[in-house]
Scaffold this active site. Structure first.
Site, PDB file in Angstrom:
ATOM      1  N   ASP A  90      -8.053  51.423 -60.295  1.00  0.00           N
ATOM      2  CA  ASP A  90      -8.349  52.291 -61.937  1.00  0.00           C
ATOM      3  C   ASP A  90      -9.426  50.693 -61.689  1.00  0.00           C
ATOM      4  O   ASP A  90      -8.719  49.729 -62.732  1.00  0.00           O
ATOM      5  CB  ASP A  90      -7.660  52.100 -62.761  1.00  0.00           C
ATOM      6  CG  ASP A  90      -7.740  52.807 -63.636  1.00  0.00           C
ATOM      7  OD1 ASP A  90      -8.840  52.816 -64.185  1.00  0.00           O
ATOM      8  OD2 ASP A  90      -7.578  53.699 -64.774  1.00  0.00           O
ATOM      9  N   ASN A 110     -20.632  50.935 -59.069  1.00  0.00           N
ATOM     10  CA  ASN A 110     -21.008  52.308 -58.674  1.00  0.00           C
ATOM     11  C   ASN A 110     -20.515  52.809 -60.006  1.00  0.00           C
ATOM     12  O   ASN A 110     -20.035  54.231 -60.653  1.00  0.00           O
ATOM     13  CB  ASN A 110     -21.183  53.194 -57.326  1.00  0.00           C
ATOM     14  CG  ASN A 110     -21.344  54.224 -57.814  1.00  0.00           C
ATOM     15  OD1 ASN A 110     -22.611  55.056 -57.955  1.00  0.00           O
ATOM     16  ND2 ASN A 110     -20.264  54.868 -57.538  1.00  0.00           N
ATOM     17  N   TYR A 126     -22.903  56.520 -73.446  1.00  0.00           N
ATOM     18  CA  TYR A 126     -23.487  56.271 -71.911  1.00  0.00           C
ATOM     19  C   TYR A 126     -24.345  55.074 -71.968  1.00  0.00           C
ATOM     20  O   TYR A 126     -24.794  54.144 -71.145  1.00  0.00           O
ATOM     21  CB  TYR A 126     -23.069  57.682 -71.434  1.00  0.00           C
ATOM     22  CG  TYR A 126     -24.046  57.622 -70.036  1.00  0.00           C
ATOM     23  CD1 TYR A 126     -22.992  57.683 -68.696  1.00  0.00           C
ATOM     24  CD2 TYR A 126     -25.144  57.250 -69.585  1.00  0.00           C
ATOM     25  CE1 TYR A 126     -24.079  57.477 -67.830  1.00  0.00           C
ATOM     26  CE2 TYR A 126     -25.675  57.998 -68.668  1.00  0.00           C
ATOM     27  CZ  TYR A 126     -25.054  57.528 -67.269  1.00  0.00           C
ATOM     28  OH  TYR A 126     -25.421  57.262 -66.182  1.00  0.00           O
ATOM     29  N   LYS A 156     -24.996  52.038 -70.135  1.00  0.00           N
ATOM     30  CA  LYS A 156     -26.504  50.917 -69.124  1.00  0.00           C
ATOM     31  C   LYS A 156     -26.942  49.781 -69.367  1.00  0.00           C
ATOM     32  O   LYS A 156     -27.521  49.484 -68.760  1.00  0.00           O
ATOM     33  CB  LYS A 156     -27.123  52.628 -68.953  1.00  0.00           C
ATOM     34  CG  LYS A 156     -25.953  53.667 -68.235  1.00  0.00           C
ATOM     35  CD  LYS A 156     -24.972  53.204 -66.352  1.00  0.00           C
ATOM     36  CE  LYS A 156     -24.212  53.794 -66.110  1.00  0.00           C
ATOM     37  NZ  LYS A 156     -23.375  53.760 -65.064  1.00  0.00           N
TER      38      LYS A 156
END
Length: 260
Positions: A70, A97, A165, A169
């Site tokens: 994790d 990733n 999100y 990013k």
């Protein structure tokens, strides 16, 4: 934390890579592309079964290490990179990733726990893995290596109802630039691939209709995850004297360029 090595005996030492989120989607596609090009690959992810499936898809000649981990837990990350050091002796590439979109919805309705869950995976997890890779690449002989961070089209332009999100990013871009700068004295290159609409479980909604900026739902084009994997492989294959700092790979007709 456990691991499993497939085909450890080789006549010559291959280049070695760690791929996080390797049990599905883009992580699986990249891991298979690297293995097909002769890399030894450590597959990291939370669930052992999908990692084993990825390793099996690579075939009996691939050199793969599966390490359930994790990325939000420092002890798991430390154990992952220790396993890579013990098994392969060095690290040439980290493909950072692992990520999650998290719950969508209006900003005012986003629960703190949901915000924190996205930040922990997408940003803190990426940092912890990059930090561990950086330490190993700095100390190994010959020195150096490459880190490729998975950004997103959202690192440039948000979708509606994607605040957690999108924020993470954008932060990945800052992480990429800082790692690229700080890694220069140690031959550590760092680049970022920003991906738009690769066909994975995470983008399944694109096929049936997803919310647009004007409030409408629209079906969006997707591309194969293998197309992303080929781009990552190109970035990984460069000598450390060259670096793809940022690359954007997207479904050609997705609504991003211009007004859609």
């Amino acid at each position: 934390m456990s691991n499993n090595l497939l085909n450890p005996a080789k006549d010559s030492a291959p280049r070695t890579a760690v791929v996080t989120g390797a049990g599905s989607g883009i992580g699986r596609a990249v891991a298979l592309a690297l293995a097909g090009a002769g890399w030894a690959v450590a597959l990291a992810g939370r669930r052992p079964e999908p990692l084993a499936e990825t390793a099996a898809l690579a075939g009996p000649d691939a050199r793969m290490l599966t390490v359930p981990a994790d990325v939000t837990l420092p002890q798991d990350v430390d154990a992952l990179f220790s396993s890579v050091q013990e098994c392969f002796g060095r690290l040439d590439l980290l493909f950072n990733n692992a990520g999650t979109f998290g719950p969508g919805g209006p900003v005012e309705e986003l629960a703190y726990e949901d915000w924190r869950g996205v930040v922990d995976v997408n940003l803190t997890g990426a940092f912890l893995c990059a930090q561990a890779a950086y330490r190993q690449m700095k100390e190994q002989d010959p020195q150096g290596g490459r880190i490729i961070n998975n950004g997103s089209i959202s690192a440039h332009t948000p979708r509606p109802h994607s605040v957690a999100y999108t924020a993470t990013k954008h932060a990945i871009t800052g992480l990429t630039k800082s790692l690229s700068l700080d890694g220069r004295p140690y031959r550590i290159a760092c680049g970022q691939i920003d991906i738009g609409n690769a066909a994975t479980d995470m983008t399944e909604r694109m096929r049936t209709g997803t919310l647009q900026a004007n409030g409408e739902l629209a079906v969006e084009p997707v591309m194969a995850a293998d197309d992303v994997a080929r781009t990552v492989l190109h970035m990984a294959d460069l000598p450390l004297e060259a670096n793809v700092q940022f690359a954007t790979v997207m479904a050609t007709a997705m609504p991003y360029v211009g007004r859609g």
